[in-house]
Structures are given as structure tokens and as C-alpha cells.
Design a protein around this motif. Structure first.
Motif, PDB file in Angstrom:
ATOM      1  N   ALA A   1       0.822  -1.223   0.000  1.00  0.00           N
ATOM      2  CA  ALA A   1       0.000   0.000   0.000  1.00  0.00           C
ATOM      3  C   ALA A   1       0.852   1.267   0.000  1.00  0.00           C
ATOM      4  O   ALA A   1       0.372   2.342  -0.385  1.00  0.00           O
ATOM      5  CB  ALA A   1      -0.931   0.004   1.208  1.00  0.00           C
ATOM      6  N   TYR A   2       2.112   1.183   0.444  1.00  0.00           N
ATOM      7  CA  TYR A   2       2.978   2.354   0.530  1.00  0.00           C
ATOM      8  C   TYR A   2       3.904   2.511  -0.671  1.00  0.00           C
ATOM      9  O   TYR A   2       4.629   3.501  -0.777  1.00  0.00           O
ATOM     10  CB  TYR A   2       3.830   2.293   1.799  1.00  0.00           C
ATOM     11  CG  TYR A   2       3.027   2.323   3.077  1.00  0.00           C
ATOM     12  CD1 TYR A   2       1.784   2.938   3.140  1.00  0.00           C
ATOM     13  CD2 TYR A   2       3.517   1.731   4.243  1.00  0.00           C
ATOM     14  CE1 TYR A   2       1.048   2.965   4.312  1.00  0.00           C
ATOM     15  CE2 TYR A   2       2.790   1.758   5.424  1.00  0.00           C
ATOM     16  CZ  TYR A   2       1.565   2.370   5.452  1.00  0.00           C
ATOM     17  OH  TYR A   2       0.853   2.391   6.629  1.00  0.00           O
TER      18      TYR A   2
ATOM     19  N   ASN B   1       6.401   4.051   6.974  1.00  0.00           N
ATOM     20  CA  ASN B   1       5.098   4.663   6.733  1.00  0.00           C
ATOM     21  C   ASN B   1       5.285   6.090   6.190  1.00  0.00           C
ATOM     22  O   ASN B   1       5.908   6.930   6.851  1.00  0.00           O
ATOM     23  CB  ASN B   1       4.301   4.695   8.043  1.00  0.00           C
ATOM     24  CG  ASN B   1       2.861   5.102   7.842  1.00  0.00           C
ATOM     25  OD1 ASN B   1       2.552   5.953   7.017  1.00  0.00           O
ATOM     26  ND2 ASN B   1       1.967   4.500   8.605  1.00  0.00           N
TER      27      ASN B   1
ATOM     28  N   LYS C   1      -1.398  10.708  -9.131  1.00  0.00           N
ATOM     29  CA  LYS C   1      -1.550  10.240  -7.747  1.00  0.00           C
ATOM     30  C   LYS C   1      -1.818  11.409  -6.806  1.00  0.00           C
ATOM     31  O   LYS C   1      -2.663  11.317  -5.908  1.00  0.00           O
ATOM     32  CB  LYS C   1      -0.292   9.485  -7.310  1.00  0.00           C
ATOM     33  CG  LYS C   1      -0.112   8.135  -7.974  1.00  0.00           C
ATOM     34  CD  LYS C   1       1.101   7.404  -7.449  1.00  0.00           C
ATOM     35  CE  LYS C   1       2.379   8.100  -7.848  1.00  0.00           C
ATOM     36  NZ  LYS C   1       3.580   7.346  -7.445  1.00  0.00           N
TER      37      LYS C   1
ATOM     38  N   ARG D   1      -5.221  11.988  -4.493  1.00  0.00           N
ATOM     39  CA  ARG D   1      -5.179  12.175  -3.039  1.00  0.00           C
ATOM     40  C   ARG D   1      -5.752  13.538  -2.651  1.00  0.00           C
ATOM     41  O   ARG D   1      -6.439  13.668  -1.635  1.00  0.00           O
ATOM     42  CB  ARG D   1      -3.742  12.059  -2.527  1.00  0.00           C
ATOM     43  CG  ARG D   1      -3.094  10.712  -2.753  1.00  0.00           C
ATOM     44  CD  ARG D   1      -3.633   9.642  -1.850  1.00  0.00           C
ATOM     45  NE  ARG D   1      -3.177   9.801  -0.485  1.00  0.00           N
ATOM     46  CZ  ARG D   1      -3.416   8.937   0.495  1.00  0.00           C
ATOM     47  NH1 ARG D   1      -4.132   7.855   0.244  1.00  0.00           N
ATOM     48  NH2 ARG D   1      -2.968   9.143   1.709  1.00  0.00           N
TER      49      ARG D   1
ATOM     50  N   LYS E   1     -11.394   3.424   1.425  1.00  0.00           N
ATOM     51  CA  LYS E   1     -11.233   2.618   2.618  1.00  0.00           C
ATOM     52  C   LYS E   1     -10.331   3.356   3.591  1.00  0.00           C
ATOM     53  O   LYS E   1      -9.127   3.391   3.434  1.00  0.00           O
ATOM     54  CB  LYS E   1     -10.637   1.249   2.280  1.00  0.00           C
ATOM     55  CG  LYS E   1     -10.558   0.340   3.494  1.00  0.00           C
ATOM     56  CD  LYS E   1     -10.003  -1.012   3.145  1.00  0.00           C
ATOM     57  CE  LYS E   1      -9.935  -1.905   4.381  1.00  0.00           C
ATOM     58  NZ  LYS E   1      -9.355  -3.241   4.076  1.00  0.00           N
ATOM     59  N   ASP E   2     -10.910   3.962   4.556  1.00  0.00           N
ATOM     60  CA  ASP E   2     -10.156   4.636   5.602  1.00  0.00           C
ATOM     61  C   ASP E   2     -10.780   4.229   6.927  1.00  0.00           C
ATOM     62  O   ASP E   2     -11.901   4.629   7.259  1.00  0.00           O
ATOM     63  CB  ASP E   2     -10.211   6.153   5.416  1.00  0.00           C
ATOM     64  CG  ASP E   2      -9.185   6.860   6.289  1.00  0.00           C
ATOM     65  OD1 ASP E   2      -8.799   6.290   7.336  1.00  0.00           O
ATOM     66  OD2 ASP E   2      -8.768   7.976   5.937  1.00  0.00           O
TER      67      ASP E   2
END
Length: 619
Positions: free
Chosen positions: A156-157, A167, A263, A267, A278-279
Motif C-alpha cells: 500500500a505504501y 510509513n 496520484k 489524493r 477505505k479509511d
């Protein structure tokens, strides 16, 4: 060597160690892993030792104790009390070690790095490190590099800049604290024109670095810090034009960055709309509130949020969050109103000190001899960096990342030292009783941190050896060695019990003896952490193996109460019912486990149940 020269060398040693921590921690994945944090812990011990030495060798030993230090002392005392009352001793002690490290590092910086040269050196180092990591983050963003040193980031990162952090949100937290420093050094400092150009260029790269993280919380926090910065500059007549020019450049850079990458656009649209596919943050926050309500004043216990999460999670969420993704709610859940209140008092005292200091360090329009001030630059930059992190902490867990927590505390400590320009009332001469008292407290802290650090290193080595080992016998030996060093680690006890259970079920000699020994270890795990559902599941399975299904029932029910919506626990509830012959009940649980999260356990046993039901129907 005379005492003054030796004292000066001790001060330099403390400065060098603080800089080493500030550089090492972000480079070492944020110092989140055991070994990396132990290095930070060890450096802090040496800093405390040098501080104690300075107390005795300095010709005129003094002690700086502004009001904010009382809040630090109060939290240390509360942390010790809360640790003693914590249900899970092991995780509470690990958290206490971090608090001791942070607190004594803060007090050492306040009392030993009050010289302006030290502040300037640290500021330059921080901007330089952030500049280098921002370049690395932009490279990760452009190339979709999945690596951080020799580790791989979660999928995901990938495609987001994270520097040397895993992260990207935490890396954004790191940059947003340093960016204001780079800007104030560009506009307000007394550095040369070449120096200001360098700081300006570094600040531009830092902003690009923040953008590459695609961290919406980081973007908002950075914007909040910079907004306050430009408001402060605009209120000073001599800086209005420069502030408007720089603001225009920043806005242009931000718009260009968003417009040129898909991207970033995506965002940004999610940020503006407030929507996300999905948060799970809202779920994490709600669970933190529920957990806090169990004990409003004291909370669930230090670092207990993740340990208690399973009990409250909804069916749609099977992952472990580690943290509540909101440092304030996480603190409330772990430490209660008392803990959060002490931290808020600490922050309030800090900003009260900033307002008092600002009057004495800022440039005034009548000051013709000094056109700018490094003191004002650091006070403004440091306080705004902390402000940005506090804003970001509403949606992430930056203060639970040691590198970010240490950086924030260092900025607070260094800015606090500038109170000396506002008043001298917080300085006290240290006499013999004070020297003895401070030395004893420092030595006690050193002994505690050294003892715990050695144990952490030894335990970590055996646990890693167990992870690498392929054979159960050797793995078991490493785990038993780790437990002998740290007999409060419930996971080690559980893993030992699980290996013994596997051995007893695999046809090893003395099966019954191995099963009973497994149950002993699982009981230890339950005692060390009464909220860990898997210990109850495995203990119940052992009872089923001994055909004591009636006794096993209560252990499986306890596991259900601790993890009512966990697919793994639900699957094993089905396994237990299968042992009792309740095919319909077992099928129901396996189907629910499959609905919660597709898994091989449920799939395998559903096939077995279908076959048995078909055979029964055919008779």
C-alpha cells in the motif's frame, strides 16, 4: 586539564550525542524496532552520565527548571504509578522505558544545550538530514521503489515517498517539523546570503518531499504550520513583501506538484471531498473512545490499545491497527484523562513560554543594528514545527514513532532554553545536597535503562533466532532462552505452548506429557495477558484433545468474548463444536469465519463437514 575545559568537553559530548540520536533515529526506520531504540536508549544513558559529571566538575553548577519541567516530572511519576497498575506488565514496561528515555533526554537538553551555538548546529543538521531524505523520498515516488534500505515497504505504501521511514505519513510528520526551520532561516536569520539561498533551496526540496508522501494529514499539517508562519511575518511590516513573495512561490510549487501527477490529484480530491474508498480511522477512533470509557481517569493501561482492540473491532475489520491513528485519542485510551491532561498542560506551558520569549528575541523595527535574529528564527521555526506535528497527530500516530517524538521533544527543549532571554528566575545554583540528589536520580535512571536495554537485546536476539530456525526443537530452545531472560512476555509463553502442543499432536513420544506442558505455558500466557484470545483457544484445544470438551467450552467462550469478530477465533470455535459432534453449529461458525475473511482453515473444515453430512444423509 582544568575543570572549565573538562566541563566544556562534557557539554560538547552531550551535543554530539544528541545530534547522533537526531540523525540515527530517522535513518533507522524511525527507531521503531527494538535494537534501534536500544541504541537511542544507550546514547541517552551516556548523556545522563555526562550531565551528572558536569554537575560535579563545573566551577559554578546551575540548574534550569522552567515550569514545563514540572509537567515532565508529574508525567514521569504518573507513568510509574500507571505502570504498576497495568494489567499487562510487559507492554506497559516497554512504554515506560520509552517515557524515561524521552523525559531524561528532554531534561538533559534543557540543562546542557542552552548556548545559541548548539541550537544553530542542531538546526543546520536537521535541515540537512531532512533535505537528503526528501531527495530519497522523491526518488521512491518517481521510481515506485519498494525498498527502504534493505527492507520492503507494505504494498500500500509503494509509489509514495517515505524516505527512511516505512510509513509515508510518519515521514511527512518528520519533514513538517523541520520545514518551518528551513524557511525561517531563509527569511529571518543572520546567515550570509549564500547560507540563506542554501536554506531556501533545502526548504523547497522539503516541500516536494512532503508532497511525495501523498499524506493528506501531512499536507494539512504543513499548510497549518506555514499559514501561521506567514501570518506572523505579515504582521511585521519589514517582512511583508518577502513573505508574500515566498507564499506565492510555495503556492505555485504546490499547485504544480498536484497538477503534474495523477496520484497527487487523486489524493487531493479525496482530501477536499473528505471521502476515501477505505479509511478505517473512524473505526479506530470509536474503539479508542469505547476503551477509554472503561476507565475514564486512568485509561486501559500504557500501550494497551492494540492489546484490547480485538474485543471491540467490527466484523469488517480483521487487521491490527497497532495505534488509534489519533495520538490524542490513543493517549486517552491508554492513559486516561489524567495522562492526557498532563500532556496538554506540558504543551500549554510550552506555548506560554514561546509567547513570553518571543517578545525578547524578535526583531523590532527600531533595532537598526540587528536586521534579523537567529534566536527569533529558531523560536518561531521550532514552535511552528511542533504545531504542525500536533495538527497531524489528529489523524496519525507520529508521537508513537520514536524518531518523531524525539525530534518534537528536542525542538520543545531547545525553544524552552530561550526563556533565559525573558527571565533569569528559572536558574538555580546547585549546592551539595542538590548535587547528591540529582546524581542519585540520574544514576537510578541510568541503571534502569541499562538493565532493561541489556535484557531487550538478549531477548531480541533469541526471538530473532527462533524466527529463523526451521526445526521445532531448536525454535523451542531459543524461545525458552528468551523467556528465561524476559519472563513477562506473554507472546513468548504462548509460542512455547503452541510448539509443545504441535509436538504432542504430531505423534512425538510422551504425547500426553507434552500436551500437559503446553497447557502450563498457555496458562502462563493467559496470566501475563488476560486479553489475548489465542491462549484460551489453544488451551481449549488441548482440553478437547484430552476429551475434556465440557471444560474446554468455557475457554472457547472466553476467547469469543475477547475476540467476537475475529475470523481466526471464530474458525476455532467451529473446530471445537466439530469435536463435540455438533456439525450444524460447527458449519455455522466456519461459514461466519469465511465471511469475515476467506481462510484455509474454514475452507478445509467446511469440505469435511459437507462430506460428513452427505455420508450421514446417505445412510
Amino acid at each position: 586539564m582544568d575543570r572549565e575545559k573538562l566541563d566544556r568537553w562534557c557539554e560538547r559530548g552531550i551535543l554530539a550525542l544528541v545530534i547522533s540520536i537526531l540523525v540515527f533515529a530517522p535513518l533507522a526506520y524511525g527507531a521503531v524496532q527494538t535494537m534501534e531504540f536500544v541504541i537511542v536508549q544507550g546514547a541517552t544513558v551516556v548523556i545522563i552520565a555526562l550531565w551528572i559529571l558536569r554537575i560535579w566538575i563545573s566551577p559554578r553548577p546551575v540548574f534550569f527548571w522552567p515550569p514545563i519541567c514540572w509537567a515532565v516530572l508529574a508525567f514521569i511519576i504518573y507513568a510509574v504509578i500507571r505502570y504498576r497498575l497495568a494489567p499487562i506488565e510487559y507492554v506497559a514496561r516497554i512504554e515506560l522505558i520509552k517515557i524515561f528515555t524521552y523525559a531524561f533526554l528532554f531534561l538533559a537538553i534543557v540543562n546542557n544545550l542552552s548556548r545559541q551555538e548548539a541550537t544553530q548546529i542542531i538546526g543546520i543538521v536537521l535541515v540537512t538530514v531532512a533535505f537528503a531524505l526528501s531527495i530519497f523520498a522523491v526518488y521512491q515516488f518517481i521510481t515506485h521503489s519498494p525498498r527502504v534500505w534493505w527492507m520492503f515497504k507494505p504494498p500500500a505504501y509503494v509509489g509514495r515517498g517515505s524516505g527512511t521511514f516505512i510509513n509515508p505519513n510518519n515521514f511527512a510528520g518528520f519533514l513538517e517539523m523541520i520545514l518551518p526551520l528551513g524557511l525561517v532561516y531563509t527569511l529571518l536569520s543572520r546567515y550570509s546570503h549564500a547560507g540563506k539561498i542554501a536554506f531556501g533551496y533545502a526548504s523547497a526540496i522539503l516541500m516536494v518531499g512532503v508532497g511525495s508522501t501523498l499524506s493528506r494529514g501531512g499536507w494539512v499539517a504543513t499548510a497549518a504550520g506555514l499559514s501561521v508562519f506567514f501570518v506572523v511575518l505579515f504582521c511585521q511590516r519589514d517582512f511583508r513583501i518577502r513573505s508574500l513573495i515566498v507564499l506565492g512561490l510555495i503556492l505555485t510549487l504546490g499547485v504544480a506538484s498536484i497538477a503534474t501527477t495523477h496520484k497527487s490529484q487523486k489524493r487531493f480530491q479525496l482530501l477536499v471531498s473528505g471521502e476515501s474508498k477505505k479509511d478505517d480511522r473512524i473505526i479506530y477512533w470509536n474503539i479508542a473512545q469505547k476503551l477509554w470509557q472503561e476507565n475514564i481517569w486512568l485509561g486501559a493501561g500504557p500501550a494497551h490499545y492494540d492489546m484490547r482492540f480485538r474485543q471491540y473491532r467490527p466484523a469488517a475489520l480483521q487487521d491490527r491497527p497497532d495505534f488509534a491513528h489519533n495520538d490524542y485519542l490513543n493517549t486517552l485510551a491508554d492513559w486516561g484523562l489524567i495522562g492526557l491532561g498532563l500532556i496538554l498542560i506540558f504543551l500549554a506551558l510550552f506555548y506560554i513560554g514561546v509567547f513570553k520569549t518571543w517578545r525578547y528575541v524578535r526583531r523590532t523595527s527600531n533595532d537598526l543594528e540587528r536586521k534579523s535574529s537567529n534566536k527569533a528564527a529558531f523560536v518561531l521555526g521550532g514552535s511552528l514545527g511542533v504545531l504542525a506535528l500536533l495538527v497531524h497527530s489528529f489523524v496519525d500516530f507520529n508521537l508513537h514513532i520514536p524518531a518523531n517524538a524525539i525530534l518534537a521533544l528536542t525542538l520543545i527543549a531547545l525553544v524552552t532554553t530561550y526563556l533565559r532571554f525573558a527571565t533569569e528566575s528559572f536558574w538555580s545554583s546547585i549546592r551539595l545536597p542538590g548535587q547528591v540528589a540529582l546524581s542519585l536520580v540520574g544514576l537510578a535512571a541510568c541503571f534502569f535503562l541499562v538493565d532493561q536495554g541489556i535484557r531487550q537485546i538478549q531477548e531480541d536476539q533469541f526471538l530473532k533466532a527462533a524466527e529463523r530456525e526451521q526445526t521445532l526443537v531448536r525454535k523451542l530452545q531459543h524461545l525458552q532462552s528468551a523467556f528465561a531472560i524476559e519472563p513477562q512476555n506473554f507472546e513468548t509463553a504462548y509460542n512455547i505452548g503452541e510448539i509443545l502442543r504441535e509436538q504432542s499432536w504430531s505423534g512425538e513420544p510422551d504425547q500426553e506429557t507434552l500436551a500437559k506442558e503446553a497447557m502450563t505455558w498457555l496458562q502462563r500466557s493467559m496470566k501475563l495477558n488476560p486479553f489475548y484470545p489465542f491462549s484460551y483457544v489453544r488451551y481449549g484445544m488441548c482440553l478437547d484433545w484430552f476429551t475434556r470438551t465440557a471444560e474446554a467450552e468455557k475457554y472457547f467462550e472466553t476467547a469469543r468474548s475477547l475476540d467476537p469478530n475475529g475470523y481466526y477465533t471464530t474458525a476455532h470455535l467451529g473446530w471445537h463444536l466439530l469435536q463435540t459432534g455438533d456439525l450444524a453449529g460447527a458449519k455455522k461458525h466456519f461459514e461466519r469465519s469465511e465471511e469475515l475473511l476467506p481462510n484455509s482453515i474454514a475452507e478445509t473444515y467446511l469440505e469435511i463437514i459437507e462430506q460428513k453430512m452427505s455420508e450421514a444423509a446417505a445412510k
